[in-house]
Design a protein around this motif. Sequence first.
Motif, mmCIF file in Angstrom:
data_model
loop_
_atom_site.group_PDB
_atom_site.id
_atom_site.type_symbol
_atom_site.label_atom_id
_atom_site.label_comp_id
_atom_site.label_asym_id
_atom_site.label_seq_id
_atom_site.Cartn_x
_atom_site.Cartn_y
_atom_site.Cartn_z
ATOM 1 N N ARG A 235 -0.758 3.323 10.095
ATOM 2 C CA ARG A 235 0.331 4.296 10.150
ATOM 3 C C ARG A 235 1.588 3.663 10.728
ATOM 4 O O ARG A 235 2.699 3.891 10.233
ATOM 5 N N PHE B 207 3.382 12.439 10.561
ATOM 6 C CA PHE B 207 2.162 11.663 10.781
ATOM 7 C C PHE B 207 1.057 12.087 9.827
ATOM 8 O O PHE B 207 0.348 11.244 9.256
ATOM 9 N N LEU C 43 -2.761 7.201 3.514
ATOM 10 C CA LEU C 43 -3.571 6.043 3.907
ATOM 11 C C LEU C 43 -5.046 6.289 3.596
ATOM 12 O O LEU C 43 -5.750 5.405 3.085
ATOM 13 N N PHE D 191 -0.401 4.135 18.579
ATOM 14 C CA PHE D 191 0.356 4.741 17.484
ATOM 15 C C PHE D 191 1.790 5.078 17.895
ATOM 16 O O PHE D 191 2.590 5.493 17.058
ATOM 17 N N TYR E 142 5.507 3.130 8.932
ATOM 18 C CA TYR E 142 6.798 3.475 9.528
ATOM 19 C C TYR E 142 7.666 2.237 9.755
ATOM 20 O O TYR E 142 8.902 2.323 9.699
ATOM 21 N N VAL F 85 1.491 10.688 6.308
ATOM 22 C CA VAL F 85 1.189 9.255 6.247
ATOM 23 C C VAL F 85 -0.315 9.016 6.360
ATOM 24 O O VAL F 85 -0.889 8.221 5.609
ATOM 25 N N ASP F 86 -0.970 9.707 7.282
ATOM 26 C CA ASP F 86 -2.421 9.550 7.428
ATOM 27 C C ASP F 86 -3.145 9.954 6.154
ATOM 28 O O ASP F 86 -4.150 9.325 5.762
#
Length: 445
Positions: A46, A23, A30, A9, A50, A26-27
């Motif tokens: 992830r 993070f 998702l 990551f 980005y 974004v997680d």
Amino acid sequence: MVNVAGGRFAPGHLGELTQIVPFEMVDAVLAKTGTVQQRVRDLPSRVVVYLLLSAVLFAECGYRQVWDRMTAALDGLPVPAPTPAALAAARRRIGAAPLRALFDLLRGPAAGPATKGVWWRGRLVTAIDGTTMCCPDTPANLVVYRKGGGHHGGTGYPMIRLLALVACGTRGLLATTFGTTGRGETGYATDLVPAMRAPMIVLADRNFAAADLLAQIADRGADLLVRVKTGRRLPVCARCADGSWLSRIGPLEVRVIRAEITITTPGGQRTEVYQLVTTVTDPDCPATELVRLYHERWEIETAYCELKQTIGDGRVLRARTPAGLEQEIYALLVAYQALRITIADATLTAPDVDPDRGSFTIALNTARDQLIKAAGVIAETTVDLLGGIGRQVLEHLLPDRRCRTSPRVVKRAISNYAPHTASGRLRGPSHKATISIDVLVHPDP
């Protein structure tokens, strides 16, 4: 040693802007959209998100070159070297849904209740307008998007229509919609109506003066300030002391302001008559104040210039399929909004500074540098609203707004390919100007 995520990551970051798009955010999107990878390989989902956001900051680079910038400062870490084909497959795997969900989380005025230049008489000042962007001339794109017409063969590329509702004081995006140019701006505007509410005033040009649309916006509780054609005759229901009058457009009661605006520059004078309608009927609100407020509508044109010219440098979008274009446009909107939030956060530390004095170009270039250095990826334990980007913005503030005008230029017939501005209009040089406003009474006795 830079402070980034661990293992595979590690390449997934946006430099200091990662603190705006962390993070965990974004997680979460998702997981919500069901696009988390089944197995952690070289390109976790992830990291791909980005990558798409980083590609917005480096519009001139291919995705493999963007990857090199994301990993430039990760010395000593086992960083993969994916092929362009692997990066393309990863982008297709996650689709547009996570980027759309990210934008839904970030959109908003990016302003506090005391932010300077954002509010007018307790109302958030907003504007609605549209623009177009070009996409690659591929068979897949031409199935959905069409080329523009014109007297000289039309556009060379298919076009996408984008509409936005923008907070004028910060140029933050409140809502957006986009699609084919086969649908008009007023049609797309109905998609943005749910984002309009009290306390808000919506500024719009003559294209949005349709009775049904105005009634829909008013039903949401938002006030309106919209220009209408000067030849549009609106009956007098009651006269106001300042020369404006009350009228009706369909079921909606409006106040009509007819004003003669004279602009004086070193080159002379020019006069134009504006006719505005508004739902602001407060007797203590002068018509001249509303006419001056309408000038804030031009902030949305600046926002589009930043999206298309400052970020994109006037380039055609990258994606060669409609699905890829949806993903790319949402990535563009997310990255733009992250920069706008960063500028607004910086000005919160300087209450006397209007957010529109923060240079978007400075913020963009500093964000690019921070990404290459992988700097500020993980926030310190102490919250710092400034950071490297904010400090550069405050150190290079734009001057206070001056009254200037840039009249349109009539293109000569011999010059069929004269350069255009980002908004598609030809402009001459700008000049210092003074503006006088005379409110005209209704011509009928």
